[in-house]
Design an enzyme around this catalytic site. Structure first.
Site, PDB file in Angstrom:
ATOM      1  N   LYS A  43       0.834  -1.223   0.000  1.00  0.00           N
ATOM      2  CA  LYS A  43       0.000   0.000   0.000  1.00  0.00           C
ATOM      3  C   LYS A  43       0.865   1.269   0.000  1.00  0.00           C
ATOM      4  O   LYS A  43       0.467   2.285  -0.537  1.00  0.00           O
ATOM      5  CB  LYS A  43      -0.932   0.009   1.222  1.00  0.00           C
ATOM      6  CG  LYS A  43      -2.022  -1.047   1.100  1.00  0.00           C
ATOM      7  CD  LYS A  43      -2.974  -0.999   2.272  1.00  0.00           C
ATOM      8  CE  LYS A  43      -3.954  -2.160   2.206  1.00  0.00           C
ATOM      9  NZ  LYS A  43      -4.673  -2.350   3.468  1.00  0.00           N
ATOM     10  N   LYS A  45       4.427   0.945  -0.653  1.00  0.00           N
ATOM     11  CA  LYS A  45       5.538   0.677  -1.580  1.00  0.00           C
ATOM     12  C   LYS A  45       5.033  -0.295  -2.653  1.00  0.00           C
ATOM     13  O   LYS A  45       5.305  -1.500  -2.593  1.00  0.00           O
ATOM     14  CB  LYS A  45       6.711   0.036  -0.827  1.00  0.00           C
ATOM     15  CG  LYS A  45       7.358   0.932   0.195  1.00  0.00           C
ATOM     16  CD  LYS A  45       8.618   0.272   0.738  1.00  0.00           C
ATOM     17  CE  LYS A  45       9.315   1.201   1.686  1.00  0.00           C
ATOM     18  NZ  LYS A  45      10.730   0.911   1.835  1.00  0.00           N
TER      19      LYS A  45
END
Ligand code: CTP
Length: 133
Positions: A43, A45
């Site tokens: 979320k 990365k």
């Protein structure tokens, strides 16, 4: 006792992480490092290829002498509300919405916020791309 808190993935632990822990620990007496659980990493990365799982990443962080406690987190802006701490240490690159909301919450709740510069020339991504190829 003044408690310092910082958040991150800490995959493939490296010199930049070590220096972050060393510098963060100097803002208080007790350093808490929150390590992100595996299922949430994408979320913040989206392109991350994580090498070590949560348990392994936590074990590495726990071995560092500057670190007093390792805890798990899902999303920084939600989890920060449940942790007992005094100083929030933010990494130089940590600027996504969740961090911004966490900083805002800290300011509204009398928590100190400190942003530390990254150590140049090293990152988990660089190691994975250049060395582990
Ligand atoms: N950090 C740092 N200096 C570096 C790398 C990371 O001070 N050279 C800090 C980040 O600013 C953050 C924490 O370490 O506060 C955790 O960073 P993380 O994202 O886990 O490490 P990176 O090496 O940046 O990972 P990636 O390459 O996947 O972004």
């Amino acid at each position: 006792m003044k408690k310092v808190l910082t958040f991150g993935v800490f995959d493939y632990l490296h010199y930049g992480h070590l220096k972050l822990f060393e510098r963060a620990s100097k803002f208080g007496d007790y350093l808490i490092v929150a390590v992100q659980v595996d299922e949430e990493i994408h979320k913040t990365k989206p392109n991350a290829k994580v090498l070590y799982n949560f348990k392994q990443r936590s074990e590495f962080v726990n071995e560092i002498k500057f670190v007093n406690e390792v805890i798990a987190y899902h999303q920084v802006d939600e989890d920060i509300k449940k942790i007992d701490f005094d100083v929030f240490v933010v990494g130089g690159d940590q600027k996504h919405g969740g961090i911004q909301r966490a900083i805002k919450w800290c300011k509204q709740n009398n928590k100190e916020v400190v942003r530390l510069k990254r150590t140049e020339g090293i990152s988990s991504t660089i190691i994975k791309e250049k060395i582990l190829k």
